[in-house]
Design a protein around this motif. Structure first.
Motif, PDB file in Angstrom:
ATOM      1  N   ASP A 125      40.378  46.737  31.705  1.00 33.22           N
ATOM      2  CA  ASP A 125      39.676  46.160  30.565  1.00 33.22           C
ATOM      3  C   ASP A 125      38.192  46.157  30.878  1.00 33.22           C
ATOM      4  O   ASP A 125      37.784  46.651  31.941  1.00 33.22           O
ATOM      5  CB  ASP A 125      40.227  44.761  30.236  1.00 33.22           C
ATOM      6  CG  ASP A 125      40.020  43.762  31.362  1.00 33.22           C
ATOM      7  OD1 ASP A 125      39.033  43.883  32.133  1.00 33.22           O
ATOM      8  OD2 ASP A 125      40.837  42.838  31.470  1.00 33.22           O
ATOM      9  N   PRO A 126      37.344  45.627  29.996  1.00 37.71           N
ATOM     10  CA  PRO A 126      35.903  45.673  30.260  1.00 37.71           C
ATOM     11  C   PRO A 126      35.504  45.021  31.587  1.00 37.71           C
ATOM     12  O   PRO A 126      34.529  45.439  32.202  1.00 37.71           O
ATOM     13  CB  PRO A 126      35.299  44.924  29.066  1.00 37.71           C
ATOM     14  CG  PRO A 126      36.279  45.159  27.959  1.00 37.71           C
ATOM     15  CD  PRO A 126      37.628  45.128  28.635  1.00 37.71           C
ATOM     16  N   THR A 127      36.260  44.032  32.039  1.00 35.80           N
ATOM     17  CA  THR A 127      35.902  43.375  33.302  1.00 35.80           C
ATOM     18  C   THR A 127      36.220  44.249  34.511  1.00 35.80           C
ATOM     19  O   THR A 127      35.731  43.990  35.601  1.00 35.80           O
ATOM     20  CB  THR A 127      36.620  42.021  33.448  1.00 35.80           C
ATOM     21  OG1 THR A 127      38.038  42.235  33.519  1.00 35.80           O
ATOM     22  CG2 THR A 127      36.300  41.111  32.276  1.00 35.80           C
ATOM     23  N   SER A 128      37.009  45.292  34.324  1.00 34.74           N
ATOM     24  CA  SER A 128      37.331  46.198  35.440  1.00 34.74           C
ATOM     25  C   SER A 128      36.100  46.961  35.908  1.00 34.74           C
ATOM     26  O   SER A 128      36.048  47.438  37.037  1.00 34.74           O
ATOM     27  CB  SER A 128      38.409  47.203  35.014  1.00 34.74           C
ATOM     28  OG  SER A 128      39.583  46.552  34.605  1.00 34.74           O
ATOM     29  N   GLY A 129      35.099  47.076  35.038  1.00 33.61           N
ATOM     30  CA  GLY A 129      33.875  47.788  35.371  1.00 33.61           C
ATOM     31  C   GLY A 129      32.801  46.890  35.961  1.00 33.61           C
ATOM     32  O   GLY A 129      31.650  47.297  36.056  1.00 33.61           O
ATOM     33  N   GLY A 130      33.171  45.685  36.342  1.00 36.01           N
ATOM     34  CA  GLY A 130      32.230  44.802  36.999  1.00 36.01           C
ATOM     35  C   GLY A 130      31.385  43.956  36.061  1.00 36.01           C
ATOM     36  O   GLY A 130      30.364  43.419  36.460  1.00 36.01           O
ATOM     37  N   ARG A 131      31.799  43.826  34.829  1.00 34.96           N
ATOM     38  CA  ARG A 131      31.053  42.986  33.876  1.00 34.96           C
ATOM     39  C   ARG A 131      31.367  41.536  34.069  1.00 34.96           C
ATOM     40  O   ARG A 131      32.390  41.078  34.325  1.00 34.96           O
ATOM     41  CB  ARG A 131      31.394  43.380  32.449  1.00 34.96           C
ATOM     42  CG  ARG A 131      30.796  44.700  32.093  1.00 34.96           C
ATOM     43  CD  ARG A 131      31.112  44.981  30.684  1.00 34.96           C
ATOM     44  NE  ARG A 131      29.827  45.117  29.995  1.00 34.96           N
ATOM     45  CZ  ARG A 131      29.704  45.368  28.737  1.00 34.96           C
ATOM     46  NH1 ARG A 131      30.749  45.473  27.984  1.00 34.96           N
ATOM     47  NH2 ARG A 131      28.527  45.516  28.201  1.00 34.96           N
TER      48      ARG A 131
END
Length: 90
Positions: free
Chosen positions: A84-90
């Motif tokens: 999900d978007p948090t997988s990219g370090g957000r």
């Protein structure tokens, strides 16, 4: 327990009425009542397809649910990873 995405071809599914969606959901739930190891999490309805997310011991149980309910199961894929978007370090 493994998670699976099932691709089902259902012509016209994207135009179901609320009643038609309730009826197909009720049919699926009735089959699941006799399959305690299989859980339906959610389905995404697009024009002529459904993408259903299930948790089950194995793909054979998902296919058996489809057989018992008279549902198509064109492709059953085991989920290997969820991002999900948090997988990219957000």
């Amino acid at each position: 327990m493994p998670k699976f995405v099932i691709e089902r071809t259902v012509p016209g599914a994207g135009h179901w009425t609320d009643e038609e969606a309730r009826d197909i959901s009720a049919k699926s739930n009735a089959v699941l009542d006799d399959m305690p190891d299989v859980q339906w999490q959610e389905s995404y309805v697009v024009d002529d397809k459904l993408y259903c997310v299930y948790v089950a011991p194995d793909a054979n149980q998902v296919i058996e649910h489809a057989r018992r309910g008279g549902f198509p199961a064109d492709k059953v894929s085991e989920v290997r990873r969820v991002i999900d978007p948090t997988s990219g370090g957000r």
